[in-house]
Write a protein that holds these residues in place. Structure first.
Motif, PDB file in Angstrom:
ATOM      1  N   TYR A  53      -5.534 -14.690  -3.634  1.00  0.00           N
ATOM      2  CA  TYR A  53      -6.677 -13.819  -3.667  1.00  0.00           C
ATOM      3  C   TYR A  53      -7.735 -13.133  -2.994  1.00  0.00           C
ATOM      4  N   GLN A  54      -8.339 -13.535  -1.533  1.00  0.00           N
ATOM      5  CA  GLN A  54      -9.240 -13.599  -1.494  1.00  0.00           C
ATOM      6  C   GLN A  54      -8.182 -13.227   0.276  1.00  0.00           C
ATOM      7  N   GLN A  55      -7.366 -12.550  -0.551  1.00  0.00           N
ATOM      8  CA  GLN A  55      -7.244 -11.935   1.618  1.00  0.00           C
ATOM      9  C   GLN A  55      -7.838 -10.596   1.060  1.00  0.00           C
ATOM     10  N   ASP A  56      -8.057  -9.909   2.093  1.00  0.00           N
ATOM     11  CA  ASP A  56      -7.792  -8.226   2.322  1.00  0.00           C
ATOM     12  C   ASP A  56      -6.922  -7.464   2.121  1.00  0.00           C
ATOM     13  N   TYR A  57      -7.240  -6.415   1.122  1.00  0.00           N
ATOM     14  CA  TYR A  57      -6.670  -5.384   0.407  1.00  0.00           C
ATOM     15  C   TYR A  57      -6.660  -4.069  -0.054  1.00  0.00           C
ATOM     16  N   ILE A  58      -5.631  -3.049  -0.398  1.00  0.00           N
ATOM     17  CA  ILE A  58      -6.528  -1.795  -0.791  1.00  0.00           C
ATOM     18  C   ILE A  58      -4.952  -1.696  -1.745  1.00  0.00           C
ATOM     19  N   ASN A  59      -6.103  -0.861  -3.009  1.00  0.00           N
ATOM     20  CA  ASN A  59      -4.928  -0.598  -3.974  1.00  0.00           C
ATOM     21  C   ASN A  59      -4.320   0.880  -3.850  1.00  0.00           C
ATOM     22  N   ILE A  60      -3.215   1.268  -3.745  1.00  0.00           N
ATOM     23  CA  ILE A  60      -2.520   2.574  -3.746  1.00  0.00           C
ATOM     24  C   ILE A  60      -1.856   2.543  -5.497  1.00  0.00           C
ATOM     25  N   TYR A  61      -1.503   4.246  -5.487  1.00  0.00           N
ATOM     26  CA  TYR A  61      -0.864   4.071  -7.084  1.00  0.00           C
ATOM     27  C   TYR A  61      -0.020   5.625  -5.934  1.00  0.00           C
ATOM     28  N   TYR A  62       1.166   4.912  -5.983  1.00  0.00           N
ATOM     29  CA  TYR A  62       2.207   6.103  -5.494  1.00  0.00           C
ATOM     30  C   TYR A  62       2.693   6.305  -6.345  1.00  0.00           C
ATOM     31  N   SER A  63       3.689   7.843  -6.828  1.00  0.00           N
ATOM     32  CA  SER A  63       4.673   7.617  -7.110  1.00  0.00           C
ATOM     33  C   SER A  63       4.732   7.331  -8.680  1.00  0.00           C
ATOM     34  N   GLY A  64       3.976   7.060  -9.707  1.00  0.00           N
ATOM     35  CA  GLY A  64       3.608   6.199 -10.717  1.00  0.00           C
ATOM     36  C   GLY A  64       3.336   5.151 -10.958  1.00  0.00           C
ATOM     37  N   VAL A  65       3.502   4.081  -9.562  1.00  0.00           N
ATOM     38  CA  VAL A  65       3.127   2.743  -9.193  1.00  0.00           C
ATOM     39  C   VAL A  65       2.001   2.771  -8.833  1.00  0.00           C
ATOM     40  N   GLU A  66       1.308   1.145  -8.632  1.00  0.00           N
ATOM     41  CA  GLU A  66       0.409   0.585  -8.639  1.00  0.00           C
ATOM     42  C   GLU A  66       0.844  -0.111  -7.315  1.00  0.00           C
ATOM     43  N   TYR A  67       0.428  -0.289  -6.377  1.00  0.00           N
ATOM     44  CA  TYR A  67       0.883  -1.480  -5.264  1.00  0.00           C
ATOM     45  C   TYR A  67      -0.775  -1.938  -5.049  1.00  0.00           C
ATOM     46  N   ARG A  68      -0.431  -3.096  -4.059  1.00  0.00           N
ATOM     47  CA  ARG A  68      -1.604  -3.722  -4.085  1.00  0.00           C
ATOM     48  C   ARG A  68      -1.317  -4.373  -2.720  1.00  0.00           C
ATOM     49  N   ILE A  69      -1.415  -4.272  -1.449  1.00  0.00           N
ATOM     50  CA  ILE A  69      -0.775  -3.628  -0.121  1.00  0.00           C
ATOM     51  C   ILE A  69      -2.026  -4.038   0.916  1.00  0.00           C
ATOM     52  N   HIS A  70      -1.889  -5.192   2.101  1.00  0.00           N
ATOM     53  CA  HIS A  70      -3.002  -5.902   2.608  1.00  0.00           C
ATOM     54  C   HIS A  70      -3.461  -4.435   3.874  1.00  0.00           C
ATOM     55  N   PRO A  71      -3.950  -4.099   4.410  1.00  0.00           N
ATOM     56  CA  PRO A  71      -4.645  -2.705   5.396  1.00  0.00           C
ATOM     57  C   PRO A  71      -3.734  -2.160   6.344  1.00  0.00           C
ATOM     58  N   MET A  72      -3.042  -3.805   7.037  1.00  0.00           N
ATOM     59  CA  MET A  72      -2.053  -3.853   8.107  1.00  0.00           C
ATOM     60  C   MET A  72      -0.616  -2.959   7.959  1.00  0.00           C
ATOM     61  N   PHE A  73      -0.467  -2.548   6.765  1.00  0.00           N
ATOM     62  CA  PHE A  73       0.414  -1.869   6.016  1.00  0.00           C
ATOM     63  C   PHE A  73       0.751  -0.879   6.274  1.00  0.00           C
ATOM     64  N   ILE A  74      -0.983   0.084   6.187  1.00  0.00           N
ATOM     65  CA  ILE A  74      -0.884   1.447   6.719  1.00  0.00           C
ATOM     66  C   ILE A  74      -1.226   2.160   7.831  1.00  0.00           C
ATOM     67  N   GLN A  75      -0.826   3.380   7.969  1.00  0.00           N
ATOM     68  CA  GLN A  75      -0.651   4.164   9.416  1.00  0.00           C
ATOM     69  C   GLN A  75      -1.324   5.090   9.485  1.00  0.00           C
ATOM     70  N   ILE A  76      -1.940   5.890  10.585  1.00  0.00           N
ATOM     71  CA  ILE A  76      -2.609   7.455  10.040  1.00  0.00           C
ATOM     72  C   ILE A  76      -2.279   7.695  11.734  1.00  0.00           C
ATOM     73  N   VAL A  77      -1.149   8.634  10.898  1.00  0.00           N
ATOM     74  CA  VAL A  77      -0.351   9.526  12.199  1.00  0.00           C
ATOM     75  C   VAL A  77      -1.618  11.349  12.465  1.00  0.00           C
ATOM     76  N   SER A  78      -1.530  11.746  13.880  1.00  0.00           N
ATOM     77  CA  SER A  78      -2.528  13.574  13.673  1.00  0.00           C
ATOM     78  C   SER A  78      -0.705  14.109  13.539  1.00  0.00           C
ATOM     79  N   ASN A  79      -1.161  15.179  13.377  1.00  0.00           N
ATOM     80  CA  ASN A  79       0.351  16.152  13.821  1.00  0.00           C
ATOM     81  C   ASN A  79      -0.863  16.739  15.041  1.00  0.00           C
TER      82      ASN A  79
END
Length: 79
Positions: A53-79
């Motif tokens: 419960y005390q770990q960093d996280y972000i909530n993501i609502y994607y394709s009708g489903v709510e996720y709670r993930i650690h920020p290390m599972f986010i990647q930013i890609v520039s085109n």
């Protein structure tokens, strides 16, 4: 253009592909979330030891489903 990818249940997806995707407590679109400082939940101090419960996280609502993930599972890609 920036694309925001997240590993959701073991699959990397481009969050920008879902026009209804929302991120964080402000429920921003992925690109707005990134432009507005990419806010995550992160405590200054932990109230309890040895708990998820005390770990960093972000909530993501994607394709009708709510996720709670650690920020290390986010990647930013520039085109």
């Amino acid at each position: 253009m920036k694309n925001i990818y997240a590993c959701l249940v073991g699959n990397w997806v481009n969050l920008c592909d879902d026009p209804n995707c929302k991120m964080g407590s402000n429920l921003s679109s992925p690109q707005i979330w990134w432009e507005e400082n990419a806010i995550i939940w992160s405590p200054f101090t932990k109230g309890e030891e040895h708990t998820m419960y005390q770990q960093d996280y972000i909530n993501i609502y994607y394709s009708g489903v709510e996720y709670r993930i650690h920020p290390m599972f986010i990647q930013i890609v520039s085109n």
